[in-house]
Design an enzyme around this catalytic site. Structure first.
Site, PDB file in Angstrom:
ATOM      1  N   ASP A 281      65.165  28.835 -62.196  1.00 45.55           N
ATOM      2  CA  ASP A 281      64.848  29.825 -63.215  1.00 45.55           C
ATOM      3  C   ASP A 281      64.846  31.187 -62.500  1.00 45.55           C
ATOM      4  O   ASP A 281      64.766  31.267 -61.276  1.00 45.55           O
ATOM      5  CB  ASP A 281      63.496  29.534 -63.872  1.00 45.55           C
ATOM      6  CG  ASP A 281      63.340  30.289 -65.191  1.00 45.55           C
ATOM      7  OD1 ASP A 281      64.181  31.180 -65.470  1.00 45.55           O
ATOM      8  OD2 ASP A 281      62.399  30.005 -65.947  1.00 45.55           O
TER       9      ASP A 281
HETATM   10  C1  BGC Z   1      63.226  32.334 -68.477  1.00 44.60           C
HETATM   11  C2  BGC Z   1      64.431  31.445 -68.697  1.00 44.60           C
HETATM   12  C3  BGC Z   1      65.637  32.317 -68.927  1.00 44.60           C
HETATM   13  C4  BGC Z   1      65.827  33.236 -67.739  1.00 44.60           C
HETATM   14  C5  BGC Z   1      67.028  34.136 -67.846  1.00 44.60           C
HETATM   15  C6  BGC Z   1      63.460  33.391 -67.414  1.00 44.60           C
HETATM   16  O1  BGC Z   1      62.425  34.321 -67.403  1.00 44.60           O
HETATM   17  O2  BGC Z   1      62.112  31.543 -68.123  1.00 44.60           O
HETATM   18  O3  BGC Z   1      64.201  30.593 -69.783  1.00 44.60           O
HETATM   19  O4  BGC Z   1      66.758  31.526 -69.165  1.00 44.60           O
HETATM   20  O5  BGC Z   1      64.673  34.058 -67.619  1.00 44.60           O
HETATM   21  O6  BGC Z   1      66.835  35.131 -68.768  1.00 44.60           O
END
Ligand code: BGC
Length: 773
Positions: A281
């Site tokens: 993530d």
């Molecule tokens: C989130 C993810 C997301 C990623 C990219 C993160 O803060 O937890 O779900 O896909 O950002 O935007």
């Protein structure tokens, strides 16, 4: 410019010689797609390899809910992978998110068109349809937008377990139950990936708390992990083979998920057979070398410091280069599957009109009718309605953060009912519209919202023309709206519980309309459960419309008018009060520090209905519950055998005995013997939705029960074990309302599957046990 003749010609000769050297060298280099991936890895420099396993970083764009920009190709995409031209390796594009393609709606220097995407109904609504064919259909259309906007991987679906009603991201997730979660996610993955693009199922695993999400340590027993938190991912991986998996921010049992070899390699790849890549993530985890070792193939969005960490670890010998090579190889294999590798010429013009039709249909199928006293619904067209609550006019289509979508429009409940031809009270509507307009002027929305956004305050009952509205209209519609998103969790006061103004308004509206013998229907425009017990007796109808996407108002009007007979059912329990939730005792984490650093999952496997049913705690609305405008009768439950020998089938007939065409969701639960193992009262093992049954029509559904369905995870043996004894197979219209049941027996204990002893918690967890055997 004037250049002497001699110099000019000798200069071009030098260029020519240089060009021929590089072209020759390049042709000798292995090329992606033509040569074996291993040959490319061998020819790459250390720096190139490190670049390929770390994205190219995140750039903040100025306008709208935009995270970054990938490769300059798709403004607003969240991330990308590096292109390395000398090996013919293209960059690939990764974009959010679960409710639709989240990209910048406008491109700099291009005023000729916009890049809006469909805002689909949120995950919780889709799961409430319990309809895998419908979800796949949404996925097919959704994936077409992914592909036509030049994106390779959509960072979706979100599929963490809805363990606690306050989780800020519940709207992105499907259910409290892993079987519903796993099969709904599998349908979505299959639909999206049928376009030749990828998905990233997320967040793997146990990202059930948003508070301090980037470092909270979730301490969970092996059994609860296997049966509840991993199970949904396992079902999706085995049934739909997603192109990518996103590891989560949190730690599990002391170590970041992105740094756990046992999770990302032993379980995901070796036990489940996952063939794609794992990405972190965004900025998740700490130790890039540990991530490489664990099999977290791609670090997103990528940064110079993470790259340096990997280089240093290779140089000091703490990370074998072969580990890096293995990640590079897997990333290359992923790139080979992408539209970018195929040079797909995307149109930037998906058919948003056609997709809106699917979004409307999907929304109407996941709306849940919770109460319908005196047949308050459906509502005839000549009935005059007064619409209360900001959400009637500013309907929340979906949550915030990466789950948000830039959509061309948002049909409010007011607009949907107007389109449907209802007469709406002018006095009440005008007051709300003017109030909302002023509020929006005073508080303009700035850029991307994370977490719980500021909500428009409700007009106080004393300022609303309630008496007059009850006089001049036939019915009141009262909308209660909620919004939340990543990074923060919801609160009990003024969020799970209604605010004092909402309570006062609802009482005033109910009293005034009931005094005139007119009914009141509440629309719950929410992403996760709210308290209903204190006010449900004051109203005639409750329609749970969730956060229904851009076509929400139209879909709600379809259900309210009876064009669509509601068939959604709850995929999450609505407790009477927040404190009834077993996880409420230590959510978001252990009491003590202001920001919790750890959460001990003492609720164990007793999440949602597994808890409420086993411990006899009455919920407000149980898991699996939902009403219809018609009635169904269940009959002829037949098992293929009364003793279990490897497999068993169960047939059941459902008949529409009411006066409207309708669909029914049939749920199969198993109650297992509890001799040596602690067992919940019952567990969902299968579900099906009938076709649209005309009054009097029947459908026979066949379920198959496999050996694994009889098992629980036995920690001592790290195995899925089915105990000998009598099993009760229950067919329910909800987890509480079992219509038919039958008994079969298993004459000896069977070990159905043996797994690795991994993910062991660092401390003894004082877990809930079901003593009510
Ligand atoms: C989130 C993810 C997301 C990623 C990219 C993160 O803060 O937890 O779900 O896909 O950002 O935007």
């Amino acid at each position: 410019m004037h250049t002497p003749r001699f110099f000019k010609s000798s200069f071009s000769a030098v260029v020519l010689v240089f060009l021929s050297i590089t072209t020759k060298a390049q042709t000798q280099l292995p090329q992606l797609g033509k040569d074996p991936v291993s040959a490319i890895v061998k020819a790459m420099t250390l720096e190139e390899k490190v670049q390929l396993v770390t994205g190219t970083g995140l750039r903040f764009a100025g306008s709208g809910p935009v995270v970054g920009e990938a490769d300059g190709r798709v403004p607003g995409a969240a991330g990308n992978t590096m292109n390395i031209k000398r090996f013919g390796i293209p960059g690939t594009v990764l974009a959010d998110g679960p409710a639709g393609v989240r990209i910048d709606p406008f491109h700099k220097g291009d005023s000729t068109k916009s890049y809006y995407a469909t805002a689909w109904p949120v995950g919780t609504l889709l799961a409430s349809s319990w309809d895998t064919a419908l979800v796949k259909k949404v996925g097919i259309a959704f994936g077409n937008e992914v592909k036509e906007y030049g994106v390779d991987v959509i960072l979706a679906p979100g599929m963490n377990i809805q363990r606690n009603p306050l989780n800020g991201r519940n709207f992105e997730y499907y259910s409290e139950d892993p079987v519903v979660t796993g099969y709904i996610a599998a349908a979505m993955v299959k639909g999206i990936q049928s376009n030749g693009v990828g998905t990233s199922i997320k967040h793997f695993v146990a990202n059930n708390i948003e508070t301090n999400r980037s470092s909270i340590n979730a301490i969970i027993s092996e059994r609860a992990l296997r049966e509840i938190y991993l199970k949904g991912f396992e079902i999706t991986v085995k049934n739909a083979q997603p192109m990518t998996v996103m590891s989560s921010y949190n730690k599990v049992n002391g170590t970041y998920t992105s740094e756990r070899y046992d999770l990302l390699t032993t379980i995901l790849r070796n036990e489940w057979g996952f063939k794609g890549i794992v990405m972190s993530d965004w900025y998740g985890g700490r130790d890039a070398a540990a991530q490489m070792k664990a099999g977290n193939n791609l670090i997103e969005p990528g940064s110079k410091s993470k790259q340096q960490m990997i280089i240093d670890a290779i140089k000091d010998g703490s990370l074998p280069e072969s580990d890096l090579d293995s990640n590079v190889e897997q990333v290359l294999n992923y790139i080979l599957k992408t539209p970018s590798f195929r040079h797909y010429r995307y149109s930037n013009a998906p058919d948003l009109k056609a997709h809106a039709v699917i979004a409307r249909k999907a929304a109407s199928e996941g709306i849940v009718l919770l109460k319908n006293e005196g047949n308050a619904l459906p509502v005839k067209k000549n009935i005059r309605l007064a619409l209360f609550g900001d959400g009637s006019y500013e309907t929340i289509r979906g949550g915030t953060g990466s789950g948000e979508v830039n959509t061309p429009y948002n049909v409010s409940i007011f607009e949907g009912l107007t389109h449907a031809g209802y007469k709406l009270s002018g006095t009440v509507s005008e007051m709300y519209e003017a109030f909302i307009k002023d509020d929006q002027k005073a508080h303009p929305k700035k850029g991307m919202t994370l977490g719980a956004p500021r909500m428009i305050p409700e007009i106080a009952a004393t300022d609303l023309p309630i008496t007059e509205a009850a006089e001049n209209n036939d019915m009141a519609i009262f909308t209660i709206s909620r919004n939340a998103g990543e990074g923060t969790d919801r609160k009990v006061d003024n969020d799970f519980n209604l605010s004092a103004t909402e309570t006062a308004n609802l009482t005033a509206v109910a009293n005034a309309f009931h005094a005139k013998h007119k009914s009141v229907v509440v629309l719950l425009n929410i992403g996760g459960p709210v308290e209903t017990e204190s006010w449900r007796n004051q109203v005639d109808g409750i329609l749970l419309v969730w956060q229904p996407g851009e076509e929400g108002g139209n879909a709600i009007a379809d259900v309210m008018s009876g064009i669509v007979n509601p068939s959604g059912k709850l995929a999450v329990t609505f407790p009477v009060k927040y404190e009834d939730e077993p996880s409420a005792r230590n959510f978001p984490g252990e009491p003590g520090p202001r920001i919790p650093t750890e959460a001990i999952y003492k609720d164990g496997i007793y999440v949602g209905y597994r808890y409420f049913n086993s411990f006899h705690v009455q919920p407000a609305f149980p898991f699996g519950f939902g009403l219809s405008y018609t009635k169904f009768k269940y009959s002829n439950l037949k098992l293929s055998s009364s003793s279990f020998r490897g497999k068993l089938t169960a047939n059941v007939t459902v008949t529409n005995t009411g006066s409207q065409p309708g669909k029914e969701i049939i749920q199969l639960y198993l109650s297992a013997p509890h001799k040596n193992m602690d067992k919940p009262a019952e567990e969902l093992k299968g579900f099906a939705k009938t076709m649209l049954l005309k009054p009097g029509a029947s459908q026979t559904i066949t379920f198959s029960v496999k050996a694994i369905d009889l098992t629980s995870f036995d920690t001592a043996q790290s195995a899925w074990v089915a105990e000998a004894g009598k099993y009760t197979l229950k067919i329910g219209t909800s987890s509480e309302d079992i219509k038919l049941s039958a008994i079969f027996s298993l004459n000896k204990v069977i070990i159905v599957e043996k797994d690795h002893k991994v993910l062991v918690p660092e401390l003894q967890i004082d877990e809930l046990k079901n003593n009510g055997k």
